[in-house]
Design an enzyme around this catalytic site. Structure first.
Site, short mmCIF file in Angstrom:
data_model
loop_
_atom_site.label_atom_id
_atom_site.label_comp_id
_atom_site.label_asym_id
_atom_site.label_seq_id
_atom_site.Cartn_x
_atom_site.Cartn_y
_atom_site.Cartn_z
N HIS A 1 0.80 1.09 16.73
CA HIS A 1 1.77 1.28 16.09
C HIS A 1 2.97 1.13 16.80
O HIS A 1 4.32 1.82 16.87
CB HIS A 1 1.81 3.14 15.63
CG HIS A 1 0.72 2.87 14.61
ND1 HIS A 1 -0.46 3.66 14.80
CD2 HIS A 1 1.00 3.24 12.86
CE1 HIS A 1 -1.22 3.53 13.67
NE2 HIS A 1 0.05 3.31 12.62
N GLN B 1 3.06 -1.83 6.11
CA GLN B 1 3.73 -0.41 6.78
C GLN B 1 3.81 -0.38 7.93
O GLN B 1 5.12 1.02 8.08
CB GLN B 1 2.73 1.25 5.87
CG GLN B 1 2.86 0.72 4.37
CD GLN B 1 1.88 1.93 4.38
OE1 GLN B 1 1.87 3.24 4.16
NE2 GLN B 1 0.62 1.68 4.27
N ILE C 1 -0.60 -5.91 10.05
CA ILE C 1 -1.06 -7.71 10.15
C ILE C 1 -2.43 -8.02 10.92
O ILE C 1 -2.48 -8.81 10.08
CB ILE C 1 -0.22 -8.67 10.42
CG1 ILE C 1 0.22 -8.89 12.11
CG2 ILE C 1 1.85 -8.08 9.65
CD1 ILE C 1 1.18 -9.42 12.69
N PHE C 2 -2.41 -7.59 11.49
CA PHE C 2 -3.65 -7.80 12.34
C PHE C 2 -4.91 -7.82 11.77
O PHE C 2 -6.21 -8.98 11.76
CB PHE C 2 -4.79 -6.87 13.50
CG PHE C 2 -3.07 -6.72 15.18
CD1 PHE C 2 -2.04 -8.20 14.81
CD2 PHE C 2 -2.72 -5.80 15.70
CE1 PHE C 2 -1.22 -8.16 15.64
CE2 PHE C 2 -1.66 -5.97 16.48
CZ PHE C 2 -0.46 -7.49 16.63
N GLU D 1 0.71 -1.29 0.34
CA GLU D 1 0.19 -0.24 0.04
C GLU D 1 0.81 1.29 -0.43
O GLU D 1 2.01 1.18 0.54
CB GLU D 1 -0.98 0.05 1.22
CG GLU D 1 -1.70 -1.27 1.41
CD GLU D 1 -1.76 -1.62 2.53
OE1 GLU D 1 -1.82 -0.66 3.70
OE2 GLU D 1 -3.77 -1.86 2.63
N SER E 1 -6.32 -2.11 2.13
CA SER E 1 -7.03 -3.11 2.38
C SER E 1 -5.65 -4.65 2.28
O SER E 1 -5.79 -5.51 1.51
CB SER E 1 -7.45 -4.34 0.51
OG SER E 1 -8.71 -2.57 -0.07
N GLU E 2 -5.87 -4.60 3.77
CA GLU E 2 -4.85 -5.37 4.29
C GLU E 2 -4.58 -6.73 4.17
O GLU E 2 -4.40 -7.70 3.68
CB GLU E 2 -4.12 -5.32 5.55
CG GLU E 2 -3.61 -4.06 5.64
CD GLU E 2 -4.42 -3.25 5.99
OE1 GLU E 2 -5.10 -2.95 6.22
OE2 GLU E 2 -3.78 -1.65 5.54
#
Lengths: 336, 325
Positions: free
Chosen positions: B129, B81, B86-87, B30, B58-59
């Site tokens: 983060h 990023q 990853i969640f 992304e 849209s992970e």
């Protein structure tokens, strides 16, 4: 096979495929009851026209992803009933060497990326394969099958968007069987599912999912379009599941729908719809249908017998296949 | 030939070289135009937007698309990023990519690399983060590496791309601008191969990621107190270099685990049980852990510092295991 030559032989072939799925599922239920299969299964009975109509428009280099209700998709694309029964029985001859069971049967060689136990999860994989086809200039198409319930799953909606913006050779096939397990689609979504897909910028159509010929004709249009590089589309197939959500829930089936409703849909049984068409248009004598049915029944019994002869995987192979590359002490077992 | 490169420059070089070596390598990410912090710089110009593929936010789909690309013969690299991204992709990572190979009975493998950038806390990035989420993916059976130097970053990322299984590369946020000597030619550091970053005889400090440099600094302070610490970096968290770790413990007999993941079921917990089960006879003192506290990372400076593993508490732990008799 294209719509222009949807002749009697093609219709009979589709009937045979549907009968194969029907019989496979009927015998699966019996084998579960008999304890020959030590798990439950989500039966495809009633929805056969969708898998058969769509798969008749595909070749083995096109790929599909499937659902928890996947037996029909696999058989329709050419899956071997013996290897499928062997998988359900947890045998070495099974497609997944007894590692997958009902919800994970796959045949990569036939372009079947596999059934999936998580609703909507196969859709992005179909998009990824389609992206590779497009990158490599290959004319193949990816078809994710999913149900109406998946239309409220985020990853599927993400996939609709990506397929649209990338003009991917994907035909999303939504098997709208009216219920997400027990939840009626009318109470779980507003508006039509096809209109929702159209809002993503996809060409979207709705078809009678109990009519294999109609599904085939619609799928052929959309697959040809994808193959020609004209982008992704969405096909909503209105269909119905005659049996309970899965074999474990048969006793509680009537908590959310009525016997009268099931009976109304059974009157449009996809096998009957196609048999009647064959009879009306091509004078398909009752004897021809009975002969096909008998042949299918024999094929299924032979598959069950051969599957049952396959050994179970030995315990010392239980850690196999998790990784392409293993290391000392990895993967770890139960104790040191 | 070696040069001084930053962490992200070293990773960029690995990607450039692997994309040149193998046409099947594609990168999904992304905000590709942002080029990451430099790790993606120049790739799109070199290899085009068919191989460096920009996605919407849209992970989950991005991760599943990579799995599908792998099944169709690609060798995808997925660029996250920030570690917490990853969640949203969790099902596609732990329930799909990680499980498909076994469930398929060996019909296919998923040669995917997950670049998990920006791992850990770096001051004021707060709860969403600042994660170091490697225990989640290790628990799911995803091969995982965490480099502590630019040279390791290049070699481990190269291995991840070449491996035929999913491999997650956890990149510590505090190290991304750190420079170090990196060989120019392509090279791969094998999985399950830890490294002694400082040789010592009195105590083994197992450290990884940004904590390796912290541990090395502490080792100098400890040396002034007459304690000779060995710093052992697993580099490959799963699979673990069991023999390498056991050899270090056999030599020193004392262990402090220095790990910036949660205390309960964190990575240090696994290391501790491995050492306890396997090296019990070598131990002269109980194993000690210095880890992240079991809380969400708070925003404010002093309270953030309080919940993270640091040199002060590492040195206290080392003194404690040395005092045990």
């Amino acid at each position: 096979m294209t719509s222009s030559n949807l002749d009697a032989a093609s219709l009979v072939s589709m009937y045979r495929q549907m009968r194969l799925i029907r019989r496979f599922e009927e015998r699966t239920a019996e084998l579960i009851d008999a304890g020959e299969i030590r798990a439950h299964a989500h039966l495809y009975i009633g929805e056969e026209a969708v898998a058969v109509g769509v798969s008749a428009a595909l070749n083995t280099q096109d790929i599909t992803t499937s659902t928890h209700r996947g037996h029909g998709h696999i058989l329709a694309k050419g899956g071997d009933p013996m290897r499928m029964f062997a998988e359900l029985m947890g045998r070495k001859a099974g497609y997944n060497r007894g590692r997958g069971g009902s919800m994970h049967i796959a045949d990569l060689g036939l372009g079947i990326f596999g059934a999936n136990g998580i609703v909507g999860a196969g859709a992005p994989m179909a998009c990824g394969a389609a992206r590779m086809f497009k990158n490599r200039g290959e004319p193949h198409v990816a078809v994710p099958f999913f149900g109406d319930g998946a239309m409220n799953q985020g990853v599927l909606l993400e996939s609709l968007n990506v397929a649209a913006i990338w003009d991917l050779p994907v035909v999303f096939v939504c098997e709208n069987n009216q219920y997400a397990i027990t939840s009626p689609i009318a109470e779980m979504s507003r508006g039509s599912l096809a209109e929702r897909a159209a809002a993503f910028g996809l060409k979207a159509e709705t078809v009678d999912g109990m009519d294999a010929a109609a599904v085939f004709e619609a799928a052929t249009r959309l697959v040809d379009r994808a193959r020609a590089g004209d982008g992704a589309s969405f096909l909503e197939c209105r269909t119905y599941r005659f049996e309970a959500h899965n074999t474990a829930l048969r006793a509680s089936d009537l908590t959310y729908r009525t016997a009268a409703e099931i009976e109304r849909w059974r009157e449009r049984d996809p096998l009957t719809v196609l048999a009647q068409r064959l009879d009306a248009e091509d004078g398909w004598a009752q004897g021809d249908q009975a002969a096909v049915d008998a042949e299918v029944n024999a094929e299924i019994e032979d598959a069950i017998e051969r599957a049952g002869e396959s050994p179970r995987p030995s315990a010392d192979t239980a850690l196999d296949h998790m990784y392409a590359q293993t290391y000392p002490g990895f993967p770890a077992g139960v104790s040191e | 030939m070696t040069r001084e490169l930053s962490f992200v420059e070293a990773m960029n070089e690995a990607l450039m070289q692997e994309m040149a070596r193998d046409d099947a390598v594609v990168i999904f990410g992304e905000n590709i135009r942002g080029q990451g912090r430099g790790e993606l710089r120049g790739l799109q110009d070199a290899y085009g937007d068919d191989r460096i593929i920009d996605l919407p936010i849209s992970e989950a789909a991005m991760t599943g698309i990579a799995t599908g690309a792998a099944l169709a013969g690609g060798r995808p690299v997925v660029h996250f990023q920030v570690s917490s991204l990853i969640f949203p992709a969790f099902d596609q990572l732990v329930d799909q990519a990680a499980k498909l190979p076994l469930m398929l009975g060996g019909q296919a493998h998923v040669a995917a690399t997950y670049m998990v950038m920006g791992c850990g806390a770096s001051g004021g990035r707060a709860g969403q983060h600042s994660d170091n989420p490697y225990p989640y993916l290790i628990h799911a059976g995803i091969k995982s590496v965490m480099p502590s130097t630019p040279a390791d970053a290049k070699g481990l990322l190269t291995t991840a791309v070449r491996e035929d299984d999913p491999v997650a590369v956890f990149v510590p946020v505090r190290l991304m601008a750190t420079k170090g000597s990196v060989a120019e030619e392509p090279y791969a550091i094998p999985l399950a191969q830890g490294e002694v970053k400082r040789t010592g005889k009195d105590v083994t400090v197992v450290a990884m990621g940004h904590l390796v440099a912290e541990a090395l600094a502490s080792a100098e302070a400890l040396a002034a107190d007459g304690i000779d610490a060995e710093i052992w970096d697993p580099r490959s968290l799963l699979p673990l270099d069991r023999a390498g770790l056991a050899a270090s413990v056999a030599k020193t007999g004392r262990v402090v685990l220095f790990d910036d993941s949660h205390r309960s079921c964190g990575y240090a917990a696994e290391l501790s049980s491995f050492i306890g089960e396997t090296c019990f006879g070598d131990l002269k003192a109980p194993i000690k852990r210095v880890t992240r506290a079991d809380v969400t990372i708070p925003f404010g400076q002093h309270i953030e510092d309080e919940v993270l593993p640091d040199r002060r508490r590492l040195e206290q732990a080392v003194h404690a295991v040395m005092a045990w008799s």
